[in-house]
Write a protein that holds these residues in place. Structure first.
Motif, PDB file in Angstrom:
ATOM      1  N   GLU A  45      32.967  42.946  35.470  1.00  0.00           N
ATOM      2  CA  GLU A  45      34.387  43.297  35.402  1.00  0.00           C
ATOM      3  C   GLU A  45      34.600  44.469  34.458  1.00  0.00           C
ATOM      4  O   GLU A  45      35.378  45.375  34.749  1.00  0.00           O
ATOM      5  N   GLY A  46      33.920  44.479  33.344  1.00  0.00           N
ATOM      6  CA  GLY A  46      34.067  45.579  32.393  1.00  0.00           C
ATOM      7  C   GLY A  46      33.646  46.910  32.979  1.00  0.00           C
ATOM      8  O   GLY A  46      34.356  47.916  32.859  1.00  0.00           O
ATOM      9  N   LEU A  47      32.484  46.930  33.632  1.00  0.00           N
ATOM     10  CA  LEU A  47      32.025  48.178  34.246  1.00  0.00           C
ATOM     11  C   LEU A  47      32.918  48.583  35.406  1.00  0.00           C
ATOM     12  O   LEU A  47      33.230  49.770  35.576  1.00  0.00           O
ATOM     13  N   HIS A  48      33.329  47.623  36.216  1.00  0.00           N
ATOM     14  CA  HIS A  48      34.213  47.928  37.345  1.00  0.00           C
ATOM     15  C   HIS A  48      35.506  48.574  36.850  1.00  0.00           C
ATOM     16  O   HIS A  48      35.932  49.609  37.344  1.00  0.00           O
ATOM     17  N   HIS A  49      36.092  47.979  35.870  1.00  0.00           N
ATOM     18  CA  HIS A  49      37.353  48.490  35.346  1.00  0.00           C
ATOM     19  C   HIS A  49      37.166  49.841  34.663  1.00  0.00           C
ATOM     20  O   HIS A  49      37.904  50.794  34.930  1.00  0.00           O
ATOM     21  N   GLN A  50      36.189  49.952  33.809  1.00  0.00           N
ATOM     22  CA  GLN A  50      36.027  51.157  33.003  1.00  0.00           C
ATOM     23  C   GLN A  50      35.595  52.353  33.832  1.00  0.00           C
ATOM     24  O   GLN A  50      36.149  53.448  33.694  1.00  0.00           O
ATOM     25  N   GLY A  89      34.060  47.102  44.139  1.00  0.00           N
ATOM     26  CA  GLY A  89      34.553  45.729  44.034  1.00  0.00           C
ATOM     27  C   GLY A  89      33.569  44.730  44.622  1.00  0.00           C
ATOM     28  O   GLY A  89      33.297  43.678  44.022  1.00  0.00           O
ATOM     29  N   VAL A  90      33.017  45.057  45.785  1.00  0.00           N
ATOM     30  CA  VAL A  90      32.026  44.166  46.407  1.00  0.00           C
ATOM     31  C   VAL A  90      30.781  44.069  45.540  1.00  0.00           C
ATOM     32  O   VAL A  90      30.227  42.973  45.355  1.00  0.00           O
ATOM     33  N   ALA A  91      30.339  45.186  44.972  1.00  0.00           N
ATOM     34  CA  ALA A  91      29.153  45.168  44.106  1.00  0.00           C
ATOM     35  C   ALA A  91      29.406  44.331  42.847  1.00  0.00           C
ATOM     36  O   ALA A  91      28.532  43.562  42.416  1.00  0.00           O
ATOM     37  N   GLY A 104      33.495  33.774  35.749  1.00  0.00           N
ATOM     38  CA  GLY A 104      33.220  34.627  36.897  1.00  0.00           C
ATOM     39  C   GLY A 104      34.286  34.500  37.965  1.00  0.00           C
ATOM     40  O   GLY A 104      34.709  35.495  38.571  1.00  0.00           O
ATOM     41  N   LEU A 105      34.755  33.280  38.191  1.00  0.00           N
ATOM     42  CA  LEU A 105      35.822  33.067  39.162  1.00  0.00           C
ATOM     43  C   LEU A 105      37.108  33.769  38.714  1.00  0.00           C
ATOM     44  O   LEU A 105      37.761  34.460  39.510  1.00  0.00           O
ATOM     45  N   LEU A 106      37.461  33.621  37.459  1.00  0.00           N
ATOM     46  CA  LEU A 106      38.666  34.257  36.936  1.00  0.00           C
ATOM     47  C   LEU A 106      38.568  35.787  37.012  1.00  0.00           C
ATOM     48  O   LEU A 106      39.498  36.460  37.473  1.00  0.00           O
ATOM     49  N   LEU A 107      37.444  36.341  36.574  1.00  0.00           N
ATOM     50  CA  LEU A 107      37.308  37.796  36.567  1.00  0.00           C
ATOM     51  C   LEU A 107      37.117  38.364  37.967  1.00  0.00           C
ATOM     52  O   LEU A 107      37.428  39.533  38.201  1.00  0.00           O
ATOM     53  N   SER A 108      36.625  37.555  38.905  1.00  0.00           N
ATOM     54  CA  SER A 108      36.531  38.048  40.282  1.00  0.00           C
ATOM     55  C   SER A 108      37.923  38.241  40.884  1.00  0.00           C
ATOM     56  O   SER A 108      38.122  39.125  41.717  1.00  0.00           O
ATOM     57  N   VAL A 109      38.886  37.447  40.450  1.00  0.00           N
ATOM     58  CA  VAL A 109      40.275  37.660  40.877  1.00  0.00           C
ATOM     59  C   VAL A 109      40.779  39.000  40.334  1.00  0.00           C
ATOM     60  O   VAL A 109      41.434  39.768  41.050  1.00  0.00           O
ATOM     61  N   ALA A 110      40.457  39.302  39.090  1.00  0.00           N
ATOM     62  CA  ALA A 110      40.854  40.591  38.507  1.00  0.00           C
ATOM     63  C   ALA A 110      40.207  41.744  39.268  1.00  0.00           C
ATOM     64  O   ALA A 110      40.862  42.747  39.570  1.00  0.00           O
ATOM     65  N   VAL A 111      38.933  41.619  39.596  1.00  0.00           N
ATOM     66  CA  VAL A 111      38.248  42.662  40.357  1.00  0.00           C
ATOM     67  C   VAL A 111      38.875  42.810  41.737  1.00  0.00           C
ATOM     68  O   VAL A 111      39.078  43.925  42.236  1.00  0.00           O
ATOM     69  N   ALA A 112      39.204  41.695  42.367  1.00  0.00           N
ATOM     70  CA  ALA A 112      39.815  41.753  43.695  1.00  0.00           C
ATOM     71  C   ALA A 112      41.162  42.476  43.644  1.00  0.00           C
ATOM     72  O   ALA A 112      41.453  43.313  44.509  1.00  0.00           O
ATOM     73  N   TRP A 113      41.984  42.185  42.640  1.00  0.00           N
ATOM     74  CA  TRP A 113      43.278  42.855  42.536  1.00  0.00           C
ATOM     75  C   TRP A 113      43.110  44.338  42.228  1.00  0.00           C
ATOM     76  O   TRP A 113      43.852  45.180  42.755  1.00  0.00           O
ATOM     77  N   GLN A 114      42.173  44.683  41.370  1.00  0.00           N
ATOM     78  CA  GLN A 114      41.929  46.099  41.070  1.00  0.00           C
ATOM     79  C   GLN A 114      41.415  46.830  42.306  1.00  0.00           C
ATOM     80  O   GLN A 114      41.788  47.979  42.560  1.00  0.00           O
ATOM     81  N   GLY A 152      43.260  49.906  44.238  1.00  0.00           N
ATOM     82  CA  GLY A 152      42.588  51.172  44.521  1.00  0.00           C
ATOM     83  C   GLY A 152      42.550  51.496  45.997  1.00  0.00           C
ATOM     84  O   GLY A 152      42.476  52.671  46.388  1.00  0.00           O
ATOM     85  N   TRP A 153      42.638  50.493  46.824  1.00  0.00           N
ATOM     86  CA  TRP A 153      42.608  50.690  48.266  1.00  0.00           C
ATOM     87  C   TRP A 153      43.997  51.077  48.793  1.00  0.00           C
ATOM     88  O   TRP A 153      44.125  51.892  49.699  1.00  0.00           O
ATOM     89  N   VAL A 154      45.047  50.524  48.192  1.00  0.00           N
ATOM     90  CA  VAL A 154      46.408  50.725  48.682  1.00  0.00           C
ATOM     91  C   VAL A 154      47.070  51.962  48.052  1.00  0.00           C
ATOM     92  O   VAL A 154      47.705  52.755  48.737  1.00  0.00           O
TER      93      VAL A 154
END
Length: 133
Positions: free
Chosen positions: A42-47, A69-71, A111-121, A125-127
């Motif tokens: 999540e940190g790398l995805h966001h940053q 996001g998938v990675a 991991g479940l909680l942060l995967s929700v954050a990754v999914a929303w981010q 980014g897609w929209v």
């Protein structure tokens, strides 16, 4: 000084369980992998993605956001799997095994909680267009 007669056996057994090293072939790091993977993914995805948008918005392609996001979620799943495999046969009621299981479950929930954050981010980014007019 001999303590064998003055100290009860269950107290000595508990002390030996705390100081005994892990069995051969068991990693002390494996239960922590879900937590480590969740936080790093999540940190790398966001940053990385926010830096890309900040410094050059042309890099913010929707396909790249979805791929990242998938990675990130795949990395979290690998960490959760390693943690689960390391503790799935441990008895939760036995001294140290309970601590190992607690850390593994905590990491999987993180991991479940942060995967929700990754999914929303990823969805954002897609929209939302990267370079606003």
């Amino acid at each position: 000084l001999e303590l064998g007669g003055a100290v009860r056996r269950h107290l000595l057994d508990a002390a030996m369980d705390v100081t005994r090293p892990d069995a051969p072939g068991r990693s002390r790091l494996a239960p922590w992998m879900a937590l480590i993977a969740a936080v790093t993914a999540e940190g790398l995805h966001h940053q990385v993605l926010s830096d890309m948008l900040r410094f050059d918005c042309r890099l913010g392609d929707a396909r790249l956001f979805v791929l990242a996001g998938v990675a990130a979620i795949a990395w979290m799943a690998v960490g959760a799997w390693i943690s689960w495999v390391s503790v799935r046969h441990d008895d939760a009621m036995e001294g140290r095994q309970g601590g190992r299981r607690f850390i593994a479950v905590l990491g999987m929930l993180m991991g479940l909680l942060l995967s929700v954050a990754v999914a929303w981010q990823t969805f954002a980014g897609w929209v939302v267009p990267a370079c606003a007019p």
